[in-house]
Design an enzyme around this catalytic site. Structure first.
Site, PDB file in Angstrom:
ATOM      1  N   ARG A 190     -35.354   6.758 -53.277  1.00 48.75           N
ATOM      2  CA  ARG A 190     -36.236   7.926 -53.354  1.00 48.75           C
ATOM      3  C   ARG A 190     -36.597   8.258 -54.795  1.00 48.75           C
ATOM      4  O   ARG A 190     -37.766   8.456 -55.131  1.00 48.75           O
ATOM      5  CB  ARG A 190     -35.562   9.143 -52.712  1.00 48.75           C
ATOM      6  N   ILE A 191     -35.577   8.354 -55.638  1.00 49.60           N
ATOM      7  CA  ILE A 191     -35.814   8.749 -57.027  1.00 49.60           C
ATOM      8  C   ILE A 191     -36.522   7.635 -57.784  1.00 49.60           C
ATOM      9  O   ILE A 191     -37.456   7.888 -58.553  1.00 49.60           O
ATOM     10  CB  ILE A 191     -34.491   9.146 -57.701  1.00 49.60           C
ATOM     11  N   SER A 210     -33.137  -4.378 -57.209  1.00 50.81           N
ATOM     12  CA  SER A 210     -32.308  -3.767 -56.165  1.00 50.81           C
ATOM     13  C   SER A 210     -31.560  -4.899 -55.462  1.00 50.81           C
ATOM     14  O   SER A 210     -31.763  -6.080 -55.791  1.00 50.81           O
ATOM     15  CB  SER A 210     -33.161  -2.971 -55.169  1.00 50.81           C
ATOM     16  N   ARG A 211     -30.693  -4.555 -54.515  1.00 47.57           N
ATOM     17  CA  ARG A 211     -29.920  -5.588 -53.820  1.00 47.57           C
ATOM     18  C   ARG A 211     -30.817  -6.567 -53.084  1.00 47.57           C
ATOM     19  O   ARG A 211     -30.476  -7.727 -52.902  1.00 47.57           O
ATOM     20  CB  ARG A 211     -28.939  -4.932 -52.842  1.00 47.57           C
ATOM     21  N   ILE A 266     -30.590   8.267 -65.796  1.00 43.49           N
ATOM     22  CA  ILE A 266     -30.532   9.522 -65.041  1.00 43.49           C
ATOM     23  C   ILE A 266     -29.722   9.310 -63.754  1.00 43.49           C
ATOM     24  O   ILE A 266     -29.795  10.126 -62.836  1.00 43.49           O
ATOM     25  CB  ILE A 266     -31.955  10.058 -64.722  1.00 43.49           C
ATOM     26  N   ARG A 268     -25.766   7.752 -63.065  1.00 50.08           N
ATOM     27  CA  ARG A 268     -24.415   8.236 -63.343  1.00 50.08           C
ATOM     28  C   ARG A 268     -23.946   7.576 -64.638  1.00 50.08           C
ATOM     29  O   ARG A 268     -24.303   6.435 -64.940  1.00 50.08           O
ATOM     30  CB  ARG A 268     -23.455   7.884 -62.198  1.00 50.08           C
ATOM     31  N   ASP A 292     -29.028  11.379 -69.643  1.00 52.19           N
ATOM     32  CA  ASP A 292     -28.732  12.651 -68.977  1.00 52.19           C
ATOM     33  C   ASP A 292     -27.286  12.665 -68.487  1.00 52.19           C
ATOM     34  O   ASP A 292     -26.757  13.727 -68.172  1.00 52.19           O
ATOM     35  CB  ASP A 292     -29.687  12.860 -67.803  1.00 52.19           C
ATOM     36  N   GLU A 297     -17.963  12.606 -68.822  1.00 50.62           N
ATOM     37  CA  GLU A 297     -18.505  13.959 -68.991  1.00 50.62           C
ATOM     38  C   GLU A 297     -17.394  15.006 -68.937  1.00 50.62           C
ATOM     39  O   GLU A 297     -16.464  14.881 -68.133  1.00 50.62           O
ATOM     40  CB  GLU A 297     -19.534  14.244 -67.906  1.00 50.62           C
ATOM     41  N   HIS A 315     -26.541  16.435 -68.436  1.00 53.07           N
ATOM     42  CA  HIS A 315     -26.576  16.251 -66.976  1.00 53.07           C
ATOM     43  C   HIS A 315     -27.368  17.380 -66.306  1.00 53.07           C
ATOM     44  O   HIS A 315     -26.854  18.143 -65.502  1.00 53.07           O
ATOM     45  CB  HIS A 315     -25.163  16.192 -66.399  1.00 53.07           C
TER      46      HIS A 315
END
Length: 349
Positions: A190-191, A210-211, A266, A268, A292, A297, A315
């Site tokens: 989605r992102i 992607s996979r 953006i 993890r 981000d 963290e 973040h």
């Protein structure tokens, strides 16, 4: 209680969701079943979510207890806690789940599930929900903003003006154009798709990893992250964190991106080998980075602070008033649906 890892394949599909969910409204009177629901809130939430949970449920605030006393707190309240609300920072690992024998549902105020032990939840038949879709636009907006800020040195130019250097030294140096640059995206969910759509408006060619290759898209697919990095100007990390994607951006990928390339994360923090990133930037093997998220963290490598080709934000991908309210409403709606035996709005398990 340490963070645990999960695989994105575990995620529920849109077909699993309530086909006609009623939007949560803070104006409605909570059903009696909701009022008796004991909810553990693991983090200091935005005031709206915390106030609504406090009004509607029996709320337990974990962070008010020092971490060294968490086990004692959980033992004292374990029989009353049937729901847990977590986030991208504090979720539900195996130790937490084992400490809560009455736990029925984990409602994550995040789209990522790397802080939830899905295998343990499945074993215990604990329901799991997250907050997809409502945060997509904010995160995609930030990804493009970070890329532009890095290419055009916006943060450094701002400091140049504020320090009086413009008046004392003259015009700021020339920077790099963003429009037309090739964008490589790790993770076309989605992102990732929302980032691609925005980048296309700047006439940026899009490629992705992607996979597996995605149907119904004209974007160029690479089966290797190294090959993707070698063929783009800006590499954006937008995939979920799993065991397979931990340190997916390593030294080889950074070297492939090269001294004119820019890395934007953006996703993890652990997607990127942070020690290698620091070395690549200091040695000039990587052109720039915009982050981000960070591996540990809220700790950020101090070596990054003095680099003008780096943009750092704490973040804040979903940190807008509107999106955080929508995320909170999804959490509240899922808890209410569970308490009243209705279909969950955004089920993962």
């Amino acid at each position: 209680m340490k963070p645990t890892k999960c695989r994105v394949e575990e995620r529920g599909t849109e077909d699993d969701r309530n086909p006609n969910p009623k939007p949560f409204s803070s104006l409605t009177t909570p059903p009696p079943a909701m009022e008796s629901l004991g909810v553990l809130l693991t983090f200091p939430a935005n005031s709206y979510l915390e106030e609504e949970l406090s009004k509607r449920c029996k709320l337990f605030r974990l962070w008010e207890t020092p971490p060294e006393n968490w086990r004692q707190f959980l033992r004292a309240n374990a029989g009353s806690i049937r729901a847990l609300v977590g986030t991208s920072t504090v979720g539900a690992d195996a130790e937490m789940i084992d400490a809560l024998p009455a736990l029925e549902i984990v409602a994550s105020c995040s789209v990522g599930l790397d802080k939830v032990d899905l295998a343990k939840c499945r074993e215990r038949r604990i329901r799991v929900t997250n907050t997809p879709d409502v945060l997509t636009d904010d995160v995609a907006d930030l990804a493009i903003g970070l890329a532009i800020a890095t290419m055009r040195r916006i943060c450094e130019a701002d400091r140049y003006v504020r320090s009086g250097a413009w008046n004392a030294k003259g015009d700021y140096k020339l920077t790099s154009k963003f429009s037309g640059k090739t964008i490589g995206i790790i993770g076309l969910g989605r992102i990732g798709l929302a980032i691609a759509k925005r980048a296309e408006a700047f006439d940026c060619p899009i490629s992705y990893y992607s996979r597996s290759e995605k149907p119904h898209t004209n974007y160029k697919y690479y089966s290797s992250v190294v090959d993707l990095a070698a063929n783009c100007h800006i590499l954006i990390v937008a995939c979920a964190l799993t065991e397979e994607t931990r340190h997916i951006v390593n030294r080889e990928v950074m070297d492939a991106l090269g001294p004119k390339g820019v890395l934007v994360n953006i996703g993890r923090g652990p997607h990127v080998d942070e020690a290698e990133l620091v070395s690549a930037l200091i040695e000039g093997r990587l052109g720039g980075a915009a982050l981000d998220v960070f591996e540990h963290e809220p700790h950020v490598p101090e070596q990054l602070f003095g680099l003008e080709n780096v943009v750092l934000v704490p973040h804040v991908g979903t940190a807008t008033w509107g999106t955080r309210k929508e995320m909170a409403d999804l959490v509240l709606g899922n808890l209410e649906a569970h308490a009243t035996n209705k279909p969950l709005l955004t089920p993962v398990l």
